[in-house]
Design a protein around this motif. Structure first.
Motif, PDB file in Angstrom:
ATOM      1  N   GLY A  87       0.825  -1.213   0.000  1.00 24.37           N
ATOM      2  CA  GLY A  87       0.000   0.000   0.000  1.00 24.37           C
ATOM      3  C   GLY A  87       0.855   1.258   0.000  1.00 24.37           C
ATOM      4  O   GLY A  87       0.542   2.235  -0.700  1.00 24.37           O
ATOM      5  N   GLN A  88       1.912   1.278   0.747  1.00 28.93           N
ATOM      6  CA  GLN A  88       2.795   2.442   0.802  1.00 28.93           C
ATOM      7  C   GLN A  88       3.502   2.662  -0.533  1.00 28.93           C
ATOM      8  O   GLN A  88       3.631   3.804  -1.007  1.00 28.93           O
ATOM      9  CB  GLN A  88       3.851   2.271   1.914  1.00 28.93           C
ATOM     10  CG  GLN A  88       3.278   2.387   3.298  1.00 28.93           C
ATOM     11  CD  GLN A  88       2.697   3.764   3.541  1.00 28.93           C
ATOM     12  OE1 GLN A  88       3.329   4.786   3.311  1.00 28.93           O
ATOM     13  NE2 GLN A  88       1.453   3.789   4.003  1.00 28.93           N
ATOM     14  N   VAL A  89       3.946   1.590  -1.148  1.00 29.20           N
ATOM     15  CA  VAL A  89       4.596   1.716  -2.460  1.00 29.20           C
ATOM     16  C   VAL A  89       3.595   2.251  -3.482  1.00 29.20           C
ATOM     17  O   VAL A  89       3.911   3.133  -4.297  1.00 29.20           O
ATOM     18  CB  VAL A  89       5.192   0.359  -2.912  1.00 29.20           C
ATOM     19  CG1 VAL A  89       5.615   0.385  -4.365  1.00 29.20           C
ATOM     20  CG2 VAL A  89       6.379  -0.011  -2.025  1.00 29.20           C
ATOM     21  N   GLY A  90       2.360   1.729  -3.436  1.00 25.23           N
ATOM     22  CA  GLY A  90       1.324   2.204  -4.364  1.00 25.23           C
ATOM     23  C   GLY A  90       1.027   3.671  -4.152  1.00 25.23           C
ATOM     24  O   GLY A  90       0.906   4.445  -5.122  1.00 25.23           O
ATOM     25  N   ALA A  91       0.905   4.096  -2.902  1.00 23.03           N
ATOM     26  CA  ALA A  91       0.626   5.508  -2.606  1.00 23.03           C
ATOM     27  C   ALA A  91       1.789   6.382  -3.050  1.00 23.03           C
ATOM     28  O   ALA A  91       1.593   7.462  -3.625  1.00 23.03           O
ATOM     29  CB  ALA A  91       0.356   5.682  -1.117  1.00 23.03           C
ATOM     30  N   THR A  92       3.003   5.942  -2.801  1.00 23.24           N
ATOM     31  CA  THR A  92       4.185   6.714  -3.204  1.00 23.24           C
ATOM     32  C   THR A  92       4.245   6.836  -4.729  1.00 23.24           C
ATOM     33  O   THR A  92       4.516   7.925  -5.264  1.00 23.24           O
ATOM     34  CB  THR A  92       5.470   6.050  -2.674  1.00 23.24           C
ATOM     35  OG1 THR A  92       5.369   5.923  -1.250  1.00 23.24           O
ATOM     36  CG2 THR A  92       6.699   6.864  -3.026  1.00 23.24           C
ATOM     37  N   LEU A  93       3.978   5.753  -5.461  1.00 25.92           N
ATOM     38  CA  LEU A  93       3.975   5.810  -6.926  1.00 25.92           C
ATOM     39  C   LEU A  93       2.878   6.732  -7.446  1.00 25.92           C
ATOM     40  O   LEU A  93       3.092   7.488  -8.404  1.00 25.92           O
ATOM     41  CB  LEU A  93       3.807   4.408  -7.518  1.00 25.92           C
ATOM     42  CG  LEU A  93       5.019   3.486  -7.394  1.00 25.92           C
ATOM     43  CD1 LEU A  93       4.670   2.095  -7.919  1.00 25.92           C
ATOM     44  CD2 LEU A  93       6.212   4.050  -8.154  1.00 25.92           C
ATOM     45  N   ALA A  94       1.717   6.689  -6.826  1.00 23.25           N
ATOM     46  CA  ALA A  94       0.617   7.568  -7.248  1.00 23.25           C
ATOM     47  C   ALA A  94       0.994   9.025  -7.057  1.00 23.25           C
ATOM     48  O   ALA A  94       0.745   9.864  -7.938  1.00 23.25           O
ATOM     49  CB  ALA A  94      -0.649   7.232  -6.468  1.00 23.25           C
ATOM     50  N   ILE A  95       1.607   9.358  -5.941  1.00 21.87           N
ATOM     51  CA  ILE A  95       2.032  10.749  -5.693  1.00 21.87           C
ATOM     52  C   ILE A  95       3.103  11.158  -6.693  1.00 21.87           C
ATOM     53  O   ILE A  95       3.072  12.268  -7.254  1.00 21.87           O
ATOM     54  CB  ILE A  95       2.526  10.912  -4.246  1.00 21.87           C
ATOM     55  CG1 ILE A  95       1.349  10.767  -3.279  1.00 21.87           C
ATOM     56  CG2 ILE A  95       3.233  12.235  -4.030  1.00 21.87           C
ATOM     57  CD1 ILE A  95       1.734  10.690  -1.819  1.00 21.87           C
ATOM     58  N   LEU A  96       4.066  10.257  -6.957  1.00 25.65           N
ATOM     59  CA  LEU A  96       5.114  10.575  -7.936  1.00 25.65           C
ATOM     60  C   LEU A  96       4.516  10.796  -9.332  1.00 25.65           C
ATOM     61  O   LEU A  96       4.914  11.714 -10.055  1.00 25.65           O
ATOM     62  CB  LEU A  96       6.158   9.457  -7.978  1.00 25.65           C
ATOM     63  CG  LEU A  96       7.144   9.408  -6.801  1.00 25.65           C
ATOM     64  CD1 LEU A  96       8.034   8.186  -6.930  1.00 25.65           C
ATOM     65  CD2 LEU A  96       7.982  10.673  -6.752  1.00 25.65           C
TER      66      LEU A  96
END
Length: 98
Positions: free
Chosen positions: A83-92
């Motif tokens: 979930g954290q990786v997905g959120a970080t990729l979405a923000i990027l």
């Protein structure tokens, strides 16, 4: 064992001469009762094979429960990281598109 009985008889004789038969008899009964109670109390505190087997089973159950909890914790850690990786990729991706 024989020596102990011989010593007891000698002690009984000496005490009977000094204290009298009734007092010596009462004293010996008191000592016997006290010793017997002490031995019984000690026996009650000793663990039997059944007690040790129960403790061993309890330890095995506890280890199994700890293993299950550990596996469950690791599973949720991976879900959180994904979930954290997905959120970080979405923000990027949001910042890159702007």
């Amino acid at each position: 064992m024989y020596l102990e009985a011989k010593e007891t008889a000698r002690l009984y004789k000496l005490l009977t001469e000094k204290l009298g038969s009734d007092t010596t008899e009462a004293m010996f009964k008191y000592i016997d009762n006290k010793t017997e109670r002490s031995v019984e109390a000690t026996i009650k505190t000793l663990a039997s094979k059944d007690d040790l087997a129960k403790v061993k089973d309890d330890i095995a159950d506890t280890r199994r429960e700890i293993g299950e909890a550990k596996a469950d914790t690791i599973k949720w850690m991976f879900i959180f990281w994904i979930g954290q990786v997905g959120a970080t990729l979405a923000i990027l991706l949001l910042f890159i598109k702007k």
